[in-house]
Design a protein around this motif. Structure first.
Motif, PDB file in Angstrom:
ATOM      1  N   ASN A 193      -6.218  13.199   3.300  1.00 54.61           N
ATOM      2  CA  ASN A 193      -5.541  12.218   2.390  1.00 54.61           C
ATOM      3  C   ASN A 193      -5.453  10.738   3.190  1.00 54.61           C
ATOM      4  OD1 ASN A 193      -3.734  13.526   0.163  1.00 54.61           O
ATOM      5  ND2 ASN A 193      -3.940  15.131   1.636  1.00 54.61           N
ATOM      6  N   ALA A 194      -5.852  10.489   4.497  1.00 55.92           N
ATOM      7  CA  ALA A 194      -5.875   9.264   4.828  1.00 55.92           C
ATOM      8  C   ALA A 194      -7.580   8.698   4.354  1.00 55.92           C
ATOM      9  CB  ALA A 194      -6.125   9.397   6.357  1.00 55.92           C
ATOM     10  N   SER A 247      -6.197  10.895  11.467  1.00 54.67           N
ATOM     11  CA  SER A 247      -5.864  10.026  10.497  1.00 54.67           C
ATOM     12  C   SER A 247      -6.725   8.533  10.503  1.00 54.67           C
ATOM     13  CB  SER A 247      -4.403  10.004  10.386  1.00 54.67           C
ATOM     14  OG  SER A 247      -3.724  11.197  10.285  1.00 54.67           O
ATOM     15  N   THR A 256       0.218  12.219  -4.646  1.00 51.47           N
ATOM     16  CA  THR A 256      -0.677  11.786  -3.400  1.00 51.47           C
ATOM     17  C   THR A 256       0.144  12.562  -2.133  1.00 51.47           C
ATOM     18  OG1 THR A 256       1.306  10.234  -3.279  1.00 51.47           O
ATOM     19  CG2 THR A 256      -0.781   9.658  -4.161  1.00 51.47           C
ATOM     20  N   ARG A 306       0.656   7.808   4.935  1.00 54.92           N
ATOM     21  CA  ARG A 306       0.462   9.018   3.860  1.00 54.92           C
ATOM     22  C   ARG A 306      -0.106  10.149   4.620  1.00 54.92           C
ATOM     23  NH1 ARG A 306      -3.568   8.833  -1.458  1.00 54.92           N
ATOM     24  NH2 ARG A 306      -3.611  11.040  -1.788  1.00 54.92           N
ATOM     25  N   GLY A 332     -12.878   5.803   5.104  1.00 53.92           N
ATOM     26  CA  GLY A 332     -12.316   5.418   3.912  1.00 53.92           C
ATOM     27  C   GLY A 332     -12.365   3.990   3.307  1.00 53.92           C
ATOM     28  N   GLU A 362       0.806  -1.188   0.010  1.00 53.45           N
ATOM     29  CA  GLU A 362       0.003   0.084  -0.043  1.00 53.45           C
ATOM     30  C   GLU A 362       0.904   1.261  -0.084  1.00 53.45           C
ATOM     31  OE1 GLU A 362      -3.592   0.449  -0.046  1.00 53.45           O
ATOM     32  OE2 GLU A 362      -3.321  -1.509  -1.012  1.00 53.45           O
ATOM     33  N   ALA A 385      -9.117   7.072   7.807  1.00 51.20           N
ATOM     34  CA  ALA A 385      -8.861   5.827   7.332  1.00 51.20           C
ATOM     35  C   ALA A 385      -9.755   5.030   7.324  1.00 51.20           C
ATOM     36  CB  ALA A 385      -7.506   5.424   7.913  1.00 51.20           C
ATOM     37  N   THR A 406      -8.348   1.639  -1.999  1.00 56.74           N
ATOM     38  CA  THR A 406      -7.693   0.137  -2.198  1.00 56.74           C
ATOM     39  C   THR A 406      -8.639  -0.761  -2.458  1.00 56.74           C
ATOM     40  OG1 THR A 406      -6.059   0.959  -0.438  1.00 56.74           O
ATOM     41  CG2 THR A 406      -6.338  -1.580  -0.910  1.00 56.74           C
ATOM     42  N   ALA A 440      -2.621   4.141   5.350  1.00 57.51           N
ATOM     43  CA  ALA A 440      -3.395   5.521   4.949  1.00 57.51           C
ATOM     44  C   ALA A 440      -2.982   6.496   6.170  1.00 57.51           C
ATOM     45  CB  ALA A 440      -4.887   5.275   5.299  1.00 57.51           C
ATOM     46  N   ASN A 446      -6.662   7.690   0.635  1.00 55.47           N
ATOM     47  CA  ASN A 446      -5.840   6.542   0.452  1.00 55.47           C
ATOM     48  C   ASN A 446      -6.707   4.995   0.935  1.00 55.47           C
ATOM     49  OD1 ASN A 446      -2.689   6.039   0.238  1.00 55.47           O
ATOM     50  ND2 ASN A 446      -3.525   4.618   1.495  1.00 55.47           N
ATOM     51  N   SER A 447      -7.347   5.303   1.818  1.00 53.04           N
ATOM     52  CA  SER A 447      -8.005   4.036   2.271  1.00 53.04           C
ATOM     53  C   SER A 447      -9.008   3.632   1.047  1.00 53.04           C
ATOM     54  CB  SER A 447      -8.116   3.825   3.550  1.00 53.04           C
ATOM     55  OG  SER A 447      -9.207   4.935   4.146  1.00 53.04           O
TER      56      SER A 447
END
Length: 283
Positions: free
Chosen positions: A94-95, A172, A47, A136, A179, A36, A176, A102, A133, A98-99
């Motif tokens: 951004n967390a 975060s 990113t 990131r 997400g 990841e 995550a 996936t 996540a 990212n998640s």
């Protein structure tokens, strides 16, 4: 070879159905985490650095809009007041991004089996995705903090390190987990984008990032206090400035710290249950 020589070799194999991996599958968990992280690091310009630049633009625009009259909020210049909130906002968004990417990508591309087939438990699958996540988010937060450190007139001195670490990680992790749930629910990228645009972005921007809620009417103060993002950002700001909307002392902020921890635990249990049942992942 005589049969008696083969007997020990046959006994070396475990019984059928007996688990070979007990406890935590450290190698599998580490492999998923590295996969990841490498995925978003291959396009780190998009990113990591692009979100940092976008967040910095918010600071520039609002600083210019406030003028150069030396306006202060909570006893510090406006840019210094807004900086922690912008860092936290960038980390959380951004967390989530990212998640939420996936599992959704795996479902759309037909490669979800590559994630579900390895010998990873539901908890290990969650841990790998959420940890990546959060990684990131921390990298984006570090990039934004570095840019603001070099920006004239902005101070990012830390008053309470524990609050910076705790609220940064909790914020975060919360996004995550959100997400991860979104990536299971969504059936196309438009669904994930809708959650980003109509849930995550409004809750982030209307959580006291650019203002103190004391300036709002009582009704909107109540609404703001029901927003979990408000406590994440205010607690994170307290770590830098030593002052925030939720209190100016460790004792006043500790309640919010416990609350966000409990919220993460509840959302984590919900996400674990959904992953374990294979909701919208297994047909």
């Amino acid at each position: 070879m005589p049969a008696e020589h083969n007997a020990p070799a046959r006994r070396a194999f475990p019984a059928k159905g007996a688990p070979l991996i007990t406890g935590i599958n450290r190698i599998g968990l580490w492999s998923l985490y590295r996969k990841e992280v490498r995925r978003f690091m291959k396009v780190q310009t998009q990113t990591v650095w692009a979100p940092a630049v976008t967040t910095l633009l918010f600071l520039v625009i609002f600083s210019v809009a406030m003028g150069r009259s030396g306006r202060e909020v909570l006893g510090v210049p406006f840019a210094t007041f807004a900086a922690p909130g912008l860092i936290m906002m960038g980390m959380m968004q951004n967390a989530f991004a990212n998640s939420s990417f996936t599992l959704l990508t795996g479902k759309l591309q037909g490669t979800i089996i590559d994630v579900l087939m390895p010998p990873l438990s539901s908890a290990e699958l969650m841990m790998g995705i959420v940890a990546a996540a959060v990684t990131r988010a921390v990298m984006v937060g570090g990039a934004v903090a570095l840019a603001m450190l070099l920006w004239p007139g902005v101070s990012v001195a830390v008053a309470h390190p524990w609050a910076v670490v705790w609220f940064g990680l909790m914020g975060s992790m919360l996004l995550a987990l959100m997400g991860l749930i979104t990536s299971m629910w969504a059936e196309k990228f438009d669904h994930a984008a809708a959650v980003t645009n109509f849930v995550v972005a409004p809750l982030s921007l209307l959580s006291g990032t650019f203002y103190v809620i004391d300036h709002l009417s009582p009704l909107f103060q109540t609404i703001s206090r029901s927003n979990p993002f408000f406590y994440m950002i205010s607690g994170f700001r307290f770590g830098f400035l030593g002052e925030s909307d939720i209190g100016n002392s460790n004792h006043a902020v500790i309640g919010a710290a416990i609350g966000v921890g409990v919220l993460n635990l509840v959302i984590g249990l919900i996400a674990y249950r959904l992953v374990k049942t294979g909701w919208k992942l297994k047909s």
